[in-house]
Design a protein around this motif. Sequence first.
Motif, mmCIF file in Angstrom:
data_model
loop_
_atom_site.group_PDB
_atom_site.id
_atom_site.type_symbol
_atom_site.label_atom_id
_atom_site.label_comp_id
_atom_site.label_asym_id
_atom_site.label_seq_id
_atom_site.Cartn_x
_atom_site.Cartn_y
_atom_site.Cartn_z
ATOM 1 N N MET A 1 0.852 -1.204 0.000
ATOM 2 C CA MET A 1 0.000 0.000 0.000
ATOM 3 C C MET A 1 0.883 1.248 0.000
ATOM 4 S SD MET A 1 -2.942 1.051 2.732
ATOM 5 C CE MET A 1 -4.325 0.003 2.360
ATOM 6 N N SER A 2 0.437 2.309 -0.693
ATOM 7 C CA SER A 2 1.240 3.527 -0.716
ATOM 8 C C SER A 2 1.055 4.284 0.598
ATOM 9 C CB SER A 2 0.802 4.418 -1.873
ATOM 10 O OG SER A 2 -0.460 4.964 -1.554
ATOM 11 N N TYR A 3 1.985 5.198 0.850
ATOM 12 C CA TYR A 3 1.869 6.025 2.048
ATOM 13 C C TYR A 3 0.541 6.784 2.044
ATOM 14 C CZ TYR A 3 1.930 10.301 4.687
ATOM 15 O OH TYR A 3 1.538 11.313 5.499
ATOM 16 N N ALA A 4 0.213 7.411 0.900
ATOM 17 C CA ALA A 4 -0.977 8.279 0.846
ATOM 18 C C ALA A 4 -2.236 7.487 1.190
ATOM 19 C CB ALA A 4 -1.097 8.914 -0.540
ATOM 20 N N ALA A 5 -2.355 6.283 0.640
ATOM 21 C CA ALA A 5 -3.562 5.483 0.891
ATOM 22 C C ALA A 5 -3.613 5.064 2.362
ATOM 23 C CB ALA A 5 -3.553 4.258 -0.013
ATOM 24 N N GLU A 6 -2.469 4.659 2.894
ATOM 25 C CA GLU A 6 -2.447 4.200 4.297
ATOM 26 C C GLU A 6 -2.752 5.376 5.245
ATOM 27 O OE1 GLU A 6 -0.601 0.828 5.249
ATOM 28 O OE2 GLU A 6 0.360 1.425 7.114
ATOM 29 N N TYR A 7 -2.186 6.514 4.925
ATOM 30 C CA TYR A 7 -2.419 7.693 5.782
ATOM 31 C C TYR A 7 -3.914 8.047 5.782
ATOM 32 C CZ TYR A 7 -2.053 12.345 7.776
ATOM 33 O OH TYR A 7 -2.214 13.439 8.580
ATOM 34 N N GLN A 8 -4.502 8.105 4.586
ATOM 35 C CA GLN A 8 -5.920 8.438 4.468
ATOM 36 C C GLN A 8 -6.766 7.461 5.260
ATOM 37 O OE1 GLN A 8 -7.742 10.892 3.899
ATOM 38 N NE2 GLN A 8 -5.862 11.943 3.363
ATOM 39 N N ARG A 9 -6.468 6.176 5.084
ATOM 40 C CA ARG A 9 -7.264 5.151 5.768
ATOM 41 C C ARG A 9 -7.170 5.332 7.287
ATOM 42 N NH1 ARG A 9 -7.021 -0.791 6.846
ATOM 43 N NH2 ARG A 9 -8.946 -0.835 8.038
ATOM 44 N N SER A 10 -5.961 5.677 7.776
ATOM 45 C CA SER A 10 -5.787 5.818 9.229
ATOM 46 C C SER A 10 -6.634 6.966 9.777
ATOM 47 C CB SER A 10 -4.311 6.028 9.577
ATOM 48 O OG SER A 10 -3.919 7.358 9.306
ATOM 49 N N LEU A 11 -6.938 7.946 8.914
ATOM 50 C CA LEU A 11 -7.739 9.082 9.390
ATOM 51 C C LEU A 11 -9.231 8.847 9.181
ATOM 52 C CD1 LEU A 11 -5.687 12.259 8.421
ATOM 53 C CD2 LEU A 11 -5.422 10.714 10.341
ATOM 54 N N THR A 12 -9.583 8.185 8.074
ATOM 55 C CA THR A 12 -11.018 8.008 7.824
ATOM 56 C C THR A 12 -11.584 6.823 8.614
ATOM 57 O OG1 THR A 12 -10.410 6.810 5.838
ATOM 58 C CG2 THR A 12 -11.124 9.081 5.521
ATOM 59 N N ASP A 13 -10.752 5.826 8.856
ATOM 60 C CA ASP A 13 -11.227 4.657 9.605
ATOM 61 C C ASP A 13 -10.183 4.261 10.654
ATOM 62 O OD1 ASP A 13 -12.396 2.318 10.491
ATOM 63 O OD2 ASP A 13 -11.756 1.125 8.761
ATOM 64 N N PRO A 14 -9.968 5.136 11.649
ATOM 65 C CA PRO A 14 -8.906 4.843 12.620
ATOM 66 C C PRO A 14 -9.111 3.519 13.346
ATOM 67 C CG PRO A 14 -10.179 6.784 13.290
ATOM 68 C CD PRO A 14 -10.630 6.416 11.913
ATOM 69 N N GLU A 15 -10.371 3.219 13.666
ATOM 70 C CA GLU A 15 -10.595 1.977 14.420
ATOM 71 C C GLU A 15 -10.274 0.752 13.583
ATOM 72 O OE1 GLU A 15 -14.125 2.073 17.125
ATOM 73 O OE2 GLU A 15 -14.332 4.044 16.207
ATOM 74 N N GLY A 16 -10.693 0.782 12.316
ATOM 75 C CA GLY A 16 -10.404 -0.351 11.425
ATOM 76 C C GLY A 16 -8.905 -0.489 11.217
ATOM 77 N N PHE A 17 -8.263 0.657 10.996
ATOM 78 C CA PHE A 17 -6.830 0.650 10.726
ATOM 79 C C PHE A 17 -6.050 0.078 11.912
ATOM 80 C CE2 PHE A 17 -2.650 2.684 10.944
ATOM 81 C CZ PHE A 17 -2.125 2.304 9.721
ATOM 82 N N TRP A 18 -6.362 0.588 13.117
ATOM 83 C CA TRP A 18 -5.569 0.162 14.277
ATOM 84 C C TRP A 18 -5.974 -1.218 14.772
ATOM 85 C CZ3 TRP A 18 -1.011 1.908 14.761
ATOM 86 C CH2 TRP A 18 -0.707 3.223 14.365
ATOM 87 N N ALA A 19 -7.217 -1.634 14.490
ATOM 88 C CA ALA A 19 -7.603 -3.009 14.842
ATOM 89 C C ALA A 19 -6.756 -3.971 14.007
ATOM 90 C CB ALA A 19 -9.084 -3.228 14.575
#
Length: 627
Positions: A1-19
Amino acid sequence: MSYAAEYQRSLTDPEGFWAEQARELPWLEFPHTILDQDDNGSWRWFRGGKTNTCWLCVDRHVEEGRGNQVALIYDSPVTSEVREFTYRELQERVARVAGGLADLGVTKGDRVVVYMPMVPEAVIAMLACARLGAVHSVVFGGFAAPELASRIDDATPKVVLSASCGIEFSNVIAYKPLLDEAIVLADHKPAHVVMLQRDQLKAELSPGELDWAAWETSAKPSDWTSVGATDPLYILYTSGTTGKPKGVVRDNGGHAVALNYSMGAIYDMQPGEVFWAASDVGWVVGHSYIVYGPLMRGCTSVLFEGKPVRTPDAGAYWRVIEQHRVKSFFVAPTAFRAVKKEDPECALLQKYDISSLQYQFVAGERLDPPTYHWLQEHLGVPVIDHWWQTETGWSICANMAGLELMETRPGSPTVPVPGYDLRVVNEEGEELGPGAEGAVVIKEPLPPSAFPTIWGDHERFQRTYFQQYPGFYLTGDEGYRDEDGYVYIMGRMDDVINVAGHRLSTGQLEEAVAEHAAVAECAVVGIADPDKGQVPLGLVLLKDGANVSEAALQEELVALVRGAVGAFANFRRAVVVKRLPKTRSGKILRQVLRKMIDGQPYQVPSTIDDPGILPEIEAILRERSVL
Ligand code: COA
Ligand code: AMP
């Protein structure tokens, strides 16, 4: 995954990302809630999760078959010793020390102060506390007795673990007298002291104090205990704007998940590879990247007891990289400035094969462009500046080498790390566009590992960090973003200074200076220094009738600060002034002084009591060659 996509995901779906990141680690019980707020309103990660940080860093690697892999390499040019500990050996030592602590009555939630130099037992002590669910508070060995005393009073430990001495170049620094003085100064008296006797200097133990070797040998190994993800792992004191240090609290679960993520995504480290952070266990870098991060990831971590120069020469770092096949090396820029000063052409590097090195990481202070270019030229690997704080425990901005290595730019720690919604704002809280400098803030919730409170003072936590911009964490740093979103961190906006990668409060230094009988008032400000980044300068107002020369006063103040805070504060200069600039309500205008000394334009505030003071001080500073 690219940085931009991962960064966006961490902000739009923090719970999903960190789970998802949490599932990268084993759990005793997986959390039932990924993110919520506690009764104080603080954001908490992984509630309901059960884990043990020592188990994650040590035992489970043995269980998974890494028992014979080297976990820790102790490399100490100051004692001419190199010692390796496999994960199994580390497990045995840690279990025994945990048993020793349990024998002294330490149980879950109890505090243990660790005041030790860079010896393996310091790492073992931290892990042993984690094993029992006890809360360690490591105090940097360079702190003088009063600083240690204030931490003992705040953390109220049951036990203090210490060592007979530290070694600075060839100087042997006795710890026992400092510890004794701290215990006399502190109101809280720890029930037990355990002393590691080093060959370089033995301490005379007082009645009731324990000899580490005998204590460890006679202890029964203790197993790890299950703790809650939100239970505290440690308290680490850091400087704020007042003299009283702040006890940053770190939890178990969020810390484990964030550090494990960072080891892969930022440092590009895989299990079995060698990581080296040349910091001290007394600082957050030491906690996160000498001890917990590399071990969490199943890497080999180097514990270096030495300096970049004179141990024995300015090739010390290159020797360690070659000898231990270090892949990622992490150090403060000030250390490289010391190397560059002694070996400007980096000639000593030619003696060593550092081909194992794939990344050079730096942090702790701004990476000045000349040092960046020097490293780029000589190392031939990406030189990655990354910005972070004790409060977060890991990077806020970095070049994510394990995810997508981006172009590096001098002066910039690159981009916000996933999980950090970073904004640059003006005093009114309005977001600023590219190129405009302002306060760097992070929108809540902060990602895992960020502190949920200040030990024993939640009100201070809220007031210091969340009051100015509600809903945002105030980092205390100022900076800007460029057109491409690269972040530039320019320095502190408050009364914190950064001396050789060490964070110090000017208030802490002022309290020490004010102890002098001839001093009526003082202001300590940071001045630029080519080696240390910044060093403190004392502007001192004498009491009427004080009869002391500036030279004698300076000498006495230097001794006072060394005795009250520590030599690492590098307080070496004091200038006597006739008056200090103040507001009409009597507050010293430190920001104006800071800007004047930095040679930056400054506005004379309308609240100033007497504007004539500023040219007067400027003249004195010019005369003393400060400006
Ligand atoms: N115990 C006792 N004294 C200490 C000490 C310790 N742990 N650490 C430093 N000191 C003393 C030094 O001996 C020196 O004493 P002196 O005035 O009697 O000569 C004084 O404090 C100044 O220390 P410092 O400015 O740190 O210089 P140094 O030459 O000892 O070390 C560096 C230079 C670069 C190695 C060191 O400053 C350093 O490691 N800085 C980075 C800190 C860091 O890791 N920050 C975290 C972010 S990465
Ligand atoms: P500490 O909490 O001791 O790690 O110090 C944190 C402070 O150090 C930050 O608030 C910054 O002022 C400074 N700092 C750390 N890393 C960097 C960096 N890469 N660039 C600029 N400043 C930094």
